[in-house]
Design a protein around this motif. Structure first.
Motif, PDB file in Angstrom:
ATOM      1  N   LEU A 186       0.894  -1.027   0.056  1.00 17.59           N
ATOM      2  CA  LEU A 186      -0.088   0.007   0.143  1.00 17.59           C
ATOM      3  C   LEU A 186       1.062   1.220  -0.093  1.00 17.59           C
ATOM      4  CD1 LEU A 186      -2.886  -0.916   2.379  1.00 17.59           C
ATOM      5  CD2 LEU A 186      -2.851  -0.577   0.040  1.00 17.59           C
ATOM      6  N   MET A 187       2.013   1.079   0.269  1.00 16.40           N
ATOM      7  CA  MET A 187       2.891   2.296   0.097  1.00 16.40           C
ATOM      8  C   MET A 187       3.471   2.902  -1.241  1.00 16.40           C
ATOM      9  SD  MET A 187       5.237   1.479   3.611  1.00 16.40           S
ATOM     10  CE  MET A 187       6.483   2.739   3.476  1.00 16.40           C
ATOM     11  N   ASP A 188       2.727   2.013  -2.296  1.00 15.92           N
ATOM     12  CA  ASP A 188       3.080   2.556  -3.713  1.00 15.92           C
ATOM     13  C   ASP A 188       2.070   3.801  -3.761  1.00 15.92           C
ATOM     14  OD1 ASP A 188       2.586   3.145  -6.187  1.00 15.92           O
ATOM     15  OD2 ASP A 188       2.246   0.945  -6.883  1.00 15.92           O
ATOM     16  N   PRO A 189       2.808   4.723  -4.127  1.00 11.27           N
ATOM     17  CA  PRO A 189       2.032   6.114  -4.225  1.00 11.27           C
ATOM     18  C   PRO A 189       0.755   5.951  -5.003  1.00 11.27           C
ATOM     19  CG  PRO A 189       4.219   6.689  -4.590  1.00 11.27           C
ATOM     20  CD  PRO A 189       3.928   5.006  -4.554  1.00 11.27           C
ATOM     21  N   ALA A 197      -0.397   3.850   5.804  1.00 12.80           N
ATOM     22  CA  ALA A 197       0.464   2.635   5.845  1.00 12.80           C
ATOM     23  C   ALA A 197       1.743   3.001   6.633  1.00 12.80           C
ATOM     24  CB  ALA A 197       0.687   2.127   4.430  1.00 12.80           C
ATOM     25  N   VAL A 198       2.271   4.000   6.430  1.00 16.00           N
ATOM     26  CA  VAL A 198       3.541   4.699   7.223  1.00 16.00           C
ATOM     27  C   VAL A 198       3.138   4.450   8.718  1.00 16.00           C
ATOM     28  CG1 VAL A 198       5.379   5.855   7.463  1.00 16.00           C
ATOM     29  CG2 VAL A 198       4.633   5.140   5.258  1.00 16.00           C
ATOM     30  N   ALA A 199       2.047   5.372   8.833  1.00 16.41           N
ATOM     31  CA  ALA A 199       1.754   5.268  10.418  1.00 16.41           C
ATOM     32  C   ALA A 199       1.618   4.051  10.952  1.00 16.41           C
ATOM     33  CB  ALA A 199       0.201   6.138  10.527  1.00 16.41           C
ATOM     34  N   VAL A 200       0.899   3.073  10.370  1.00 17.61           N
ATOM     35  CA  VAL A 200       0.810   1.623  10.923  1.00 17.61           C
ATOM     36  C   VAL A 200       2.393   0.952  11.179  1.00 17.61           C
ATOM     37  CG1 VAL A 200      -0.227  -0.738  10.767  1.00 17.61           C
ATOM     38  CG2 VAL A 200      -1.506   1.466  10.057  1.00 17.61           C
ATOM     39  N   PRO A 221      13.515  -0.487   2.464  1.00 18.14           N
ATOM     40  CA  PRO A 221      13.618   0.266   0.899  1.00 18.14           C
ATOM     41  C   PRO A 221      12.449   1.322   0.901  1.00 18.14           C
ATOM     42  CG  PRO A 221      14.217  -1.970   0.527  1.00 18.14           C
ATOM     43  CD  PRO A 221      13.649  -2.130   1.771  1.00 18.14           C
ATOM     44  N   VAL A 222      11.380   0.989   1.235  1.00 21.34           N
ATOM     45  CA  VAL A 222      10.216   1.743   0.934  1.00 21.34           C
ATOM     46  C   VAL A 222       9.912   3.013   2.080  1.00 21.34           C
ATOM     47  CG1 VAL A 222       8.865   0.425  -0.487  1.00 21.34           C
ATOM     48  CG2 VAL A 222       8.594   0.068   2.028  1.00 21.34           C
ATOM     49  N   VAL A 226      10.247   6.865   1.673  1.00 16.62           N
ATOM     50  CA  VAL A 226       9.497   7.922   2.159  1.00 16.62           C
ATOM     51  C   VAL A 226       9.896   8.834   2.900  1.00 16.62           C
ATOM     52  CG1 VAL A 226       7.508   8.158   3.728  1.00 16.62           C
ATOM     53  CG2 VAL A 226       7.422   6.255   2.302  1.00 16.62           C
ATOM     54  N   VAL A 227      11.092   8.621   3.593  1.00 19.63           N
ATOM     55  CA  VAL A 227      11.849   9.702   4.159  1.00 19.63           C
ATOM     56  C   VAL A 227      12.353  10.807   3.152  1.00 19.63           C
ATOM     57  CG1 VAL A 227      14.036  10.191   5.405  1.00 19.63           C
ATOM     58  CG2 VAL A 227      12.619   8.280   6.071  1.00 19.63           C
TER      59      VAL A 227
END
Length: 298
Positions: A186-189, A197-200, A221-222, A226-227
């Motif tokens: 789900l971290m695919d833009p 997704a990143v929060a979870v 890597p993802v 995001v960073v």
């Protein structure tokens, strides 16, 4: 989206109330206060069975009751759906027999669908029923296979306070069966779910099982990406997740460094939100300590 904090799952031996989680999960919750226990619950019927006394007739009656409730989940009536989800939530709360029967009657997929209900009470009942069902390991797999991850994240954004807590708890409960894999996807833009997704993932990274799953499912890597390229909130949570990974595992720390995390972390330490700056600076300090012979944990 409000910040969710993680927890360890409660013992499966709880018989008379919905599962409790460590106060790490909700910062304002006292150690003895259960999440979902409400005075109104005491007015509802309880089905509590003992494996040594349960008869075939009892199970048959339970199955008949659950089948009717599952049918009601498909009703066009909001009131009927609200009543059915509430009763299933209650039945799933009490014992393993109930959880198995509910799953076998096909309730899980319908409950997952109702996570997107516009009625907040139906949504809350559905997510809490799924949380209670997830105590059973086979049900964990069934919930994940019903593609529940994205709807659960949706509840984190749109639900009542209780629904958000129970959605996060359900995601935690599912984390050992591939929830992390789905979160990484789900971290695919293109999915439009990166920040959620990143929060979870940031919360799952606070526990050993979550960190291992993130490392094994390609999450590093993802997170580094995001960073570098994410939103302000996404960068903040990605840095928090990476900090947990690096400070608890020398191997994961090396993986993060190999992904080229230093330049975006330097930029974040200068230009991020206050929390993001703090996490980025802590990471960079940890990297310096690693170079100077303080290897930390393996």
């Amino acid at each position: 989206m409000p910040r969710v904090v993680s927890s360890a799952a409660a013992s499966n031996s709880s018989l008379h109330r919905e599962p409790e989680f460590s106060p790490r999960f909700v910062e304002t919750r006292s150690r003895s206060q259960p999440f979902w226990r409400r005075p109104s619950d005491r007015l509802l019927p309880r089905i509590v069975s003992s494996p040594t006394t349960e008869t075939r007739a009892d199970l048959s009656g339970l199955e008949t009751q659950v089948k009717k409730l599952v049918e009601d989940l498909n009703s066009d009536s909001i009131d009927t759906q609200r009543e059915a989800t509430g009763q299933l939530r209650l039945l799933a709360k009490h014992n393993m027999d109930n959880r198995i029967v509910i799953s076998n009657c096909g309730a899980i997929t319908l409950l997952v669908n109702l996570l997107r209900s516009t009625d907040l009470k139906i949504q809350e009942n559905a997510v809490t029923a799924l949380l209670n069902l997830s105590i059973n390991d086979n049900n964990k797999t069934a919930i994940a296979n019903a593609e529940a991850i994205e709807p659960l994240i949706y509840v984190l954004e749109t639900g009542s306070h209780e629904a958000k807590e129970n959605s996060a708890a359900t995601l935690f409960s599912l984390s050992v069966t591939g929830a992390v894999k789905h979160l990484v996807e789900l971290m695919d833009p293109a999915a439009g779910m990166v920040d959620k997704a990143v929060a979870v993932l940031a919360n799952l990274a606070t526990i050993p099982e979550g960190r291992n799953a993130i490392g094994q499912q390609g999450g590093i890597p993802v997170l580094v990406e995001v960073v570098e390229l994410g939103s302000a909130r996404g960068k903040e949570n990605a840095a928090a997740a990476l900090l947990q990974l690096c400070t608890n595992s020398n191997r994961f720390c090396n993986n993060v460094l190999q992904e080229g995390a230093v330049p975006p972390l330097v930029a974040l330490s200068q230009n991020g939100t206050p929390r993001a700056k703090e996490k980025a600076q802590s990471l960079l300090s940890h990297f310096r300590n690693q170079r100077h012979g303080n290897p930390g944990r393996n």
